[in-house]
Design a protein around this motif. Structure first.
Motif, PDB file in Angstrom:
ATOM      1  N   ASP A 153       0.937  -1.226   0.032  1.00  0.00           N
ATOM      2  CA  ASP A 153      -0.092   0.013   0.064  1.00  0.00           C
ATOM      3  C   ASP A 153       0.853   1.268  -0.064  1.00  0.00           C
ATOM      4  N   ALA A 154       1.940   1.417  -0.699  1.00  0.00           N
ATOM      5  CA  ALA A 154       2.991   2.313  -0.848  1.00  0.00           C
ATOM      6  C   ALA A 154       2.061   3.685  -1.038  1.00  0.00           C
ATOM      7  N   GLN A 155       1.238   3.494  -2.220  1.00  0.00           N
ATOM      8  CA  GLN A 155       0.180   5.002  -2.540  1.00  0.00           C
ATOM      9  C   GLN A 155      -0.502   5.464  -1.400  1.00  0.00           C
ATOM     10  N   ARG A 156      -1.098   4.521  -0.743  1.00  0.00           N
ATOM     11  CA  ARG A 156      -1.824   4.980   0.625  1.00  0.00           C
ATOM     12  C   ARG A 156      -0.891   5.660   1.690  1.00  0.00           C
ATOM     13  N   GLN A 157       0.317   4.927   1.769  1.00  0.00           N
ATOM     14  CA  GLN A 157       1.192   5.357   3.003  1.00  0.00           C
ATOM     15  C   GLN A 157       1.719   6.835   2.641  1.00  0.00           C
ATOM     16  N   ALA A 158       1.764   7.199   1.367  1.00  0.00           N
ATOM     17  CA  ALA A 158       2.253   8.252   0.803  1.00  0.00           C
ATOM     18  C   ALA A 158       1.110   9.514   1.177  1.00  0.00           C
ATOM     19  N   LEU A 159      -0.026   9.020   0.530  1.00  0.00           N
ATOM     20  CA  LEU A 159      -1.245  10.043   1.129  1.00  0.00           C
ATOM     21  C   LEU A 159      -1.366  10.350   2.492  1.00  0.00           C
ATOM     22  N   GLU A 160      -1.279   9.418   3.356  1.00  0.00           N
ATOM     23  CA  GLU A 160      -1.289   9.290   4.651  1.00  0.00           C
ATOM     24  C   GLU A 160      -0.181  10.223   5.360  1.00  0.00           C
ATOM     25  N   HIS A 161       0.853   9.920   4.884  1.00  0.00           N
ATOM     26  CA  HIS A 161       2.146  10.750   5.137  1.00  0.00           C
ATOM     27  C   HIS A 161       1.862  12.363   4.936  1.00  0.00           C
ATOM     28  N   GLY A 162       1.224  12.582   3.926  1.00  0.00           N
ATOM     29  CA  GLY A 162       0.978  13.798   3.317  1.00  0.00           C
ATOM     30  C   GLY A 162       2.064  14.231   2.676  1.00  0.00           C
ATOM     31  N   VAL A 163       2.894  13.408   1.830  1.00  0.00           N
ATOM     32  CA  VAL A 163       4.225  14.098   1.082  1.00  0.00           C
ATOM     33  C   VAL A 163       3.298  14.683  -0.222  1.00  0.00           C
ATOM     34  N   LYS A 164       4.033  15.495  -0.815  1.00  0.00           N
ATOM     35  CA  LYS A 164       3.508  16.237  -1.926  1.00  0.00           C
ATOM     36  C   LYS A 164       3.994  15.776  -2.924  1.00  0.00           C
ATOM     37  N   TRP A 165       5.094  14.860  -3.409  1.00  0.00           N
ATOM     38  CA  TRP A 165       5.664  14.192  -4.283  1.00  0.00           C
ATOM     39  C   TRP A 165       5.765  12.891  -4.314  1.00  0.00           C
ATOM     40  N   THR A 166       5.518  11.868  -5.111  1.00  0.00           N
ATOM     41  CA  THR A 166       5.993  10.548  -4.859  1.00  0.00           C
ATOM     42  C   THR A 166       6.039  10.343  -6.330  1.00  0.00           C
ATOM     43  N   GLY A 167       5.897   8.673  -6.803  1.00  0.00           N
ATOM     44  CA  GLY A 167       6.483   8.197  -7.867  1.00  0.00           C
ATOM     45  C   GLY A 167       6.565   6.726  -7.891  1.00  0.00           C
ATOM     46  N   CYS A 168       7.573   6.450  -8.528  1.00  0.00           N
ATOM     47  CA  CYS A 168       7.910   4.873  -8.650  1.00  0.00           C
ATOM     48  C   CYS A 168       9.314   4.715  -8.866  1.00  0.00           C
ATOM     49  N   THR A 169       9.865   3.676  -8.359  1.00  0.00           N
ATOM     50  CA  THR A 169      11.011   3.119  -8.366  1.00  0.00           C
ATOM     51  C   THR A 169      11.366   1.646  -9.062  1.00  0.00           C
ATOM     52  N   VAL A 170      12.240   1.625  -9.777  1.00  0.00           N
ATOM     53  CA  VAL A 170      12.849   0.252 -10.348  1.00  0.00           C
ATOM     54  C   VAL A 170      14.416   0.032  -9.660  1.00  0.00           C
ATOM     55  N   HIS A 171      14.201  -1.062  -9.258  1.00  0.00           N
ATOM     56  CA  HIS A 171      15.392  -1.469  -8.573  1.00  0.00           C
ATOM     57  C   HIS A 171      15.755  -2.837  -8.617  1.00  0.00           C
ATOM     58  N   PHE A 172      17.268  -3.061  -8.317  1.00  0.00           N
ATOM     59  CA  PHE A 172      17.671  -4.541  -8.052  1.00  0.00           C
ATOM     60  C   PHE A 172      17.166  -5.133  -7.022  1.00  0.00           C
ATOM     61  N   VAL A 173      16.821  -6.568  -6.843  1.00  0.00           N
ATOM     62  CA  VAL A 173      16.087  -7.020  -5.707  1.00  0.00           C
ATOM     63  C   VAL A 173      17.289  -7.891  -5.137  1.00  0.00           C
ATOM     64  N   ASP A 174      17.543  -7.410  -3.655  1.00  0.00           N
ATOM     65  CA  ASP A 174      18.435  -8.157  -2.936  1.00  0.00           C
ATOM     66  C   ASP A 174      17.654  -8.503  -1.759  1.00  0.00           C
ATOM     67  N   GLU A 175      18.215  -8.966  -0.444  1.00  0.00           N
ATOM     68  CA  GLU A 175      17.554  -9.641   0.757  1.00  0.00           C
ATOM     69  C   GLU A 175      16.603  -8.668   1.420  1.00  0.00           C
ATOM     70  N   THR A 176      16.732  -7.212   1.190  1.00  0.00           N
ATOM     71  CA  THR A 176      15.969  -6.488   1.934  1.00  0.00           C
ATOM     72  C   THR A 176      14.735  -6.006   1.270  1.00  0.00           C
ATOM     73  N   LEU A 177      13.752  -5.613   1.964  1.00  0.00           N
ATOM     74  CA  LEU A 177      12.477  -5.434   1.520  1.00  0.00           C
ATOM     75  C   LEU A 177      12.423  -4.161   0.749  1.00  0.00           C
ATOM     76  N   ASP A 178      12.285  -4.099  -0.688  1.00  0.00           N
ATOM     77  CA  ASP A 178      12.278  -2.873  -1.440  1.00  0.00           C
ATOM     78  C   ASP A 178      13.624  -2.050  -1.239  1.00  0.00           C
TER      79      ASP A 178
END
Ligand code: GAR
Length: 201
Positions: free
Chosen positions: A120-145
């Protein structure tokens, strides 16, 4: 030619964006050879089949995470897959998978990481109240995102946004960012310095 597998759990719109980009040359020298879902009811399976792409359902079915992943890895190896793209694949990968395809597994996430990892990243951004968000493409490693970032696109949060309207605005950028990132990986343009993914030249 780079043989790509896309792993999905649901709608499959990013998968379709990758399929189209590979077909029309926006991702040069690449072919989506298989789409794998961990859910038999994923709508993306039908979309992939309509594109003439092989589809597989590999459910977890009470097995350990590692045993589930071993079946996926076997399917990938049987098809000589070079690169794995997670596209709305809603499962955490264990070290078994990460080690088998390290630096060869990408993910797309609907926030500007490291902000708002997880569900629910989009909901998290809305609830936090950030003015800018977006998307990220990343290599997958052992960490969550948390793996090294290849590509990010920025999207404004508007006063009257709902989770739905914000998600749609981000998704439109996802459909551009993912093929662009995959093209850079396939071309071998990237190198890693520490956590930073940068261009070779
Ligand atoms: C996309 O918004 C993707 O970024 C997100 O799920 C959606 C899948 O849509 N992924 C995650 O949240 C991963 N944590 P799609 O099936 O239409 O590509």
């Amino acid at each position: 030619i780079c043989r790509i597998a896309v792993l999905i759990s649901g709608r499959g719109s990013n998968m379709l964006a990758l399929v189209r980009a590979a077909r029309d040359g926006a991702i040069p020298n690449a072919q989506i050879v298989v789409v794998i879902s961990d859910r038999a009811d994923a709508p993306g399976l039908k979309l992939a089949a309509e594109q003439g792409i092989e589809t597989l359902v590999i459910e977890r079915r009470g097995r350990s995470r590692a045993d589930h992943e071993r079946e996926i890895i076997a399917a990938l190896r049987a098809r000589h897959v070079d690169l794995v793209c997670l596209a709305g694949y809603m499962r955490l990968l264990s070290p078994v998978f990460i080690e088998a395809y390290r630096w060869r597994t990408l993910n797309i996430h609907p926030s500007l990481l490291p902000s708002f990892p997880g569900l629910d990243a989009q909901r998290q951004a809305l609830e936090h109240g950030v003015k800018w968000t977006g998307c990220t493409v990343h290599f997958v490693d052992e960490t969550l995102d948390g793996g090294p970032i290849i590509e990010q696109r920025v999207v404004p949060v508007l006063d009257d946004d709902t989770v739905e309207t914000l998600s749609a605005r981000i998704l439109a950028e996802e459909h551009k960012a993912y093929p662009a990132a995959v093209a850079r990986v396939v071309r071998g343009e990237l190198r890693l310095i520490g956590r930073r993914v940068i261009s070779k030249s």
